[in-house]
Enzyme design. Structure first.
Site, PDB file in Angstrom:
ATOM      1  N   GLY A  18       0.883  -1.254  -0.030  1.00  0.00           N
ATOM      2  CA  GLY A  18      -0.197   0.048   0.078  1.00  0.00           C
ATOM      3  C   GLY A  18       0.956   1.334  -0.136  1.00  0.00           C
ATOM      4  N   GLY A  20      -0.025   4.392   0.229  1.00  0.00           N
ATOM      5  CA  GLY A  20      -0.918   5.665   0.647  1.00  0.00           C
ATOM      6  C   GLY A  20      -0.195   6.087   1.894  1.00  0.00           C
ATOM      7  CB  VAL A  86      -1.564  -9.140  -1.603  1.00  0.00           C
ATOM      8  CG1 VAL A  86      -1.404 -10.210  -0.625  1.00  0.00           C
ATOM      9  CG2 VAL A  86      -0.326  -8.163  -1.511  1.00  0.00           C
ATOM     10  CD  GLU A 174     -13.819  18.429   2.456  1.00  0.00           C
ATOM     11  OE1 GLU A 174     -13.275  18.805   3.531  1.00  0.00           O
ATOM     12  OE2 GLU A 174     -13.647  17.517   1.919  1.00  0.00           O
TER      13      GLU A 174
END
Length: 460
Positions: A18, A20, A86, A174
């Site tokens: 990952g 991120g 994965v 938002e």
């Protein structure tokens, strides 16, 4: 099964799944550690998710909020990148299996793969609603928006278009605010043939308020800001079904069908189903159970950080817990590699949360500062998000694009993609005179609508 090519290795091998916030924080913290690192992600880029809604509402390019993961080697030579997904983990042999018959062995494994959209079993939601979690999701929302507007410009002058946003958290608020500002400020110039009063932005939230984690006064400010922008805010409203042409909602036992051209699903996340094949303990929401050092319970050398993890004290699924968790795990791995004592148990330092409703309107709860709302909170929100982006080019591009949107009132440019051709439902010839007549009819309807609003306000 083939293995990924690699040189003979004597140093501990750290595999991070990952790219991120959490994964990159761990990788960077291990820059000077005596380890080799392999970063694995299904994409070749990192996505700055807090600004995805700006891509969805045509204010930013997708490239403004994505960063090439392989670029990390420019400043860190002990890491390499592998694009892959994965499929399973063999904890006994410490081996990951990836799609394409690729295997990767590890000494330490950090699972930072994030989560995915949770539809909560709502009928039709996965088939018909548009999530807002990935770059491709944002582009679908953006292109659907302009496809609908172009269709209405030819065939829908006397019809209504509704954009529904499901979820009153930060993403939902938002997104709804950005859609409303686009309708209020840009459409009168770019789509003069459409009646603004016929374009509805509806925000649905099950709770009695939006932005639940915030202070009550800030929540009330956010609600008023949405209503000021003519967002059709529906609280205490549950989505019972999503259909191709709208949503079935329920409020106080009464059901209503809202016809909609766009349905954005901005509520809830859950672990990806593939995590069930990784042989790790899972808790609420499918998140991986960890101890006080973010170590996966019962799995030696395996850690989980960020949204995918759940510890003794559950943390908010935000960027900061992931970043801090990644740095802590890196400290643990360095301590083990150097034969030193482990650091103290991971303790999350809450630096605060923020949300924006639109231009000059935001709320913020920042540690060490009073609760903020309005223009000051919005300036802090803009500055913090630009600074947090990865790469100077992304920061500059985002600053220019947001600056042109918010600072120059005469600019109505939108960052768009391709839209399908529109077939007229009735034979028509467009001439300058006809265009002027159509625009005049829209203006007359707007004037009549404003007159009715003033009369209603006067009676109130």
């Amino acid at each position: 099964m083939a293995s990924t090519p690699s040189a003979p290795r004597t140093r501990p091998h750290v595999v991070v799944v990952g790219g991120g916030f959490g994964g990159l924080a761990a990788v960077r913290k291990l820059k000077r550690a005596d380890v080799d690192i392999t970063l694995i992600d299904r994409h070749t880029y990192n996505t700055f998710q807090p600004l995805l809604y700006q891509v969805a509402t045509a204010s930013l390019n997708p490239g403004d909020i994505t960063w090439f993961l392989r670029a990390i080697r420019a400043k860190q030579r002990n890491v390499r990148f592998v694009k892959g997904i994965v499929t399973s983990i063999d904890h006994a042999s410490k081996t990951l299996s990836l799609h394409g018959d690729v295997s990767v062995t590890y000494d330490h494994l950090i699972l930072a793969n994030g989560v995915t959209t949770n539809y909560f079993g709502t009928p039709g939601a996965e088939e018909h609603a548009l999530p807002l979690y990935k770059r491709s999701d944002a582009l679908k929302v953006r292109d659907r928006l302009f496809a609908n507007l172009e269709e209405f410009a030819i065939n829908g002058q006397d019809s209504d278009l509704r954009i529904v946003v499901v979820g009153g958290g930060a993403t939902g608020v938002e997104t709804a605010g950005a859609f409303a500002e686009f309708r209020n400020h840009d459409m009168p110039t770019t789509y003069p043939e459409l009646d603004r009063a016929r374009i509805h932005v509806t925000l649905l939230e099950m709770a009695p308020h939006v932005l639940g984690p915030f202070d009550e006064k800030l929540r009330d400010y956010a609600r008023r800001s949405l209503e000021k922008r003519d967002v059709d805010l529906r609280l205490n409203t549950a989505v019972k079904e999503v259909r191709a042409d709208g949503v079935l909602v329920e409020n106080d036992g009464q059901q209503e069908f809202l016809e909609a051209g766009i349905i954005v699903w901005a509520t809830g996340v859950t672990a990806h189903p593939s995590v069930m094949d990784w042989d790790v303990p899972q808790g609420r929401g499918g998140r991986i159970e960890v101890d006080e050092h973010q170590r996966v319970k019962g799995r030696e050398g395996v850690y989980a950080i960020g949204d995918i993890s759940i510890g003794p004290d559950p943390l908010p699924q935000l960027a900061q817990p992931a970043i801090q968790g990644g740095k802590h795990v890196a400290k643990v791995i360095r301590a083990e590699a150097d034969g030193k004592k482990l650091p103290k148990a991971f303790s999350y330092s809450d630096k605060g949360t923020m949300a924006t409703i639109g231009k000059s309107s935001a709320i913020a709860e920042i540690k060490g500062l009073p609760k903020l709302k309005g223009f000051i909170a919005w300036i802090i929100w803009v500055a913090l998000h630009i600074l947090t982006l990865l790469g100077n080019r992304n920061r500059l591009a985002t600053m220019i694009n947001l600056g042109s949107k918010y600072l120059f009132s005469g600019s109505h440019n939108a960052i768009v993609g391709e839209t399908p051709y529109v077939v007229s439902k009735h034979k028509m010839t467009i001439t300058p005179v006809e265009k002027q007549r159509a625009e005049r009819r829209v203006l007359e309807r707007r004037a009549a609508s404003r007159s009715r609003e003033k009369q209603t306000a006067g009676r109130g």
